[in-house]
Write a protein that holds these residues in place. Sequence first.
Motif, mmCIF file in Angstrom:
data_model
loop_
_atom_site.group_PDB
_atom_site.id
_atom_site.type_symbol
_atom_site.label_atom_id
_atom_site.label_comp_id
_atom_site.label_asym_id
_atom_site.label_seq_id
_atom_site.Cartn_x
_atom_site.Cartn_y
_atom_site.Cartn_z
ATOM 1 N N LYS A 125 0.829 -1.205 0.000
ATOM 2 C CA LYS A 125 0.000 0.000 0.000
ATOM 3 C C LYS A 125 0.865 1.257 0.000
ATOM 4 O O LYS A 125 0.614 2.190 -0.759
ATOM 5 C CB LYS A 125 -0.933 -0.011 1.210
ATOM 6 C CG LYS A 125 -1.919 1.128 1.238
ATOM 7 C CD LYS A 125 -2.873 0.997 2.402
ATOM 8 C CE LYS A 125 -3.855 2.155 2.396
ATOM 9 N NZ LYS A 125 -4.787 2.057 3.521
ATOM 10 N N ARG A 126 1.896 1.284 0.837
ATOM 11 C CA ARG A 126 2.796 2.435 0.913
ATOM 12 C C ARG A 126 3.527 2.700 -0.401
ATOM 13 O O ARG A 126 3.733 3.845 -0.777
ATOM 14 C CB ARG A 126 3.858 2.223 1.987
ATOM 15 C CG ARG A 126 3.453 2.649 3.329
ATOM 16 C CD ARG A 126 4.631 2.578 4.260
ATOM 17 N NE ARG A 126 4.177 3.011 5.565
ATOM 18 C CZ ARG A 126 4.966 3.314 6.555
ATOM 19 N NH1 ARG A 126 6.262 3.222 6.407
ATOM 20 N NH2 ARG A 126 4.482 3.699 7.701
ATOM 21 N N MET A 127 3.935 1.608 -1.041
ATOM 22 C CA MET A 127 4.725 1.760 -2.264
ATOM 23 C C MET A 127 3.853 1.872 -3.512
ATOM 24 O O MET A 127 4.361 2.191 -4.585
ATOM 25 C CB MET A 127 5.727 0.600 -2.386
ATOM 26 C CG MET A 127 6.782 0.628 -1.284
ATOM 27 S SD MET A 127 7.993 -0.702 -1.425
ATOM 28 C CE MET A 127 8.947 -0.131 -2.825
ATOM 29 N N GLY A 128 2.572 1.572 -3.368
ATOM 30 C CA GLY A 128 1.665 1.695 -4.501
ATOM 31 C C GLY A 128 1.752 0.556 -5.500
ATOM 32 O O GLY A 128 1.458 0.739 -6.685
ATOM 33 N N TYR A 129 2.148 -0.618 -5.034
ATOM 34 C CA TYR A 129 2.243 -1.802 -5.886
ATOM 35 C C TYR A 129 1.328 -2.894 -5.344
ATOM 36 O O TYR A 129 0.847 -2.813 -4.222
ATOM 37 C CB TYR A 129 3.683 -2.338 -5.939
ATOM 38 C CG TYR A 129 4.665 -1.399 -6.583
ATOM 39 C CD1 TYR A 129 4.585 -1.082 -7.946
ATOM 40 C CD2 TYR A 129 5.688 -0.820 -5.851
ATOM 41 C CE1 TYR A 129 5.495 -0.226 -8.535
ATOM 42 C CE2 TYR A 129 6.611 0.037 -6.433
ATOM 43 C CZ TYR A 129 6.499 0.328 -7.769
ATOM 44 O OH TYR A 129 7.404 1.185 -8.360
ATOM 45 N N THR A 130 1.172 -3.947 -6.132
ATOM 46 C CA THR A 130 0.395 -5.081 -5.660
ATOM 47 C C THR A 130 1.228 -5.860 -4.643
ATOM 48 O O THR A 130 2.461 -5.808 -4.646
ATOM 49 C CB THR A 130 0.004 -6.032 -6.806
ATOM 50 O OG1 THR A 130 1.199 -6.609 -7.336
ATOM 51 C CG2 THR A 130 -0.790 -5.305 -7.886
ATOM 52 N N GLU A 131 0.533 -6.594 -3.805
ATOM 53 C CA GLU A 131 1.219 -7.403 -2.812
ATOM 54 C C GLU A 131 2.090 -8.472 -3.491
ATOM 55 O O GLU A 131 3.187 -8.785 -3.032
ATOM 56 C CB GLU A 131 0.198 -8.050 -1.875
ATOM 57 C CG GLU A 131 0.791 -8.605 -0.618
ATOM 58 C CD GLU A 131 -0.249 -9.108 0.356
ATOM 59 O OE1 GLU A 131 0.076 -10.054 1.090
ATOM 60 O OE2 GLU A 131 -1.380 -8.579 0.385
#
Length: 156
Positions: free
Chosen positions: A110-116
């Motif tokens: 979430k912080r990095m703006g990518y998928t898990e």
Amino acid sequence: MKGMTVLKRCRAAEGDMARIRLRIQRRREAMECITPRMDVTGSRSTAEPDKMGAFVAAITELEADLKARELARSAEVAAACVLLDALPEGESSVLHAYYVKRLKMPAIAKRMGYTEGYIRKLKKEGENLMDALPADTVAACLPAWYLRERTEPSNT
């Protein structure tokens, strides 16, 4: 020592210290339960001061263990930061967030703006890169006292 060992110890440090603090708290609470008792002759029992002394000694030892773990954690975090600088930015950021900051994978994503899934891939690639670092590179990032404590046989 491997780079991943340093990272794993960073992540485990807070739990280690919490366990030591809990043990200290339990012993302090147990000390409060010990009260001087009278023996059959009406004088104070000599066993109680021995119990108190044992608790004080145990607490003192645990407090020393806590300080040592806090010092070791500081060395581990400093070494981890230096080692992570050798990795690509994405892998470095994920490993720092996971092992040093102790964030969970969904929070990192979430912080990095990518998928898990992508974050898990970066983490795995970063761990492989950390494992590939030469032992002498890892050792160069750690203080001599830390390495001595981790390589000398224990007296216990």
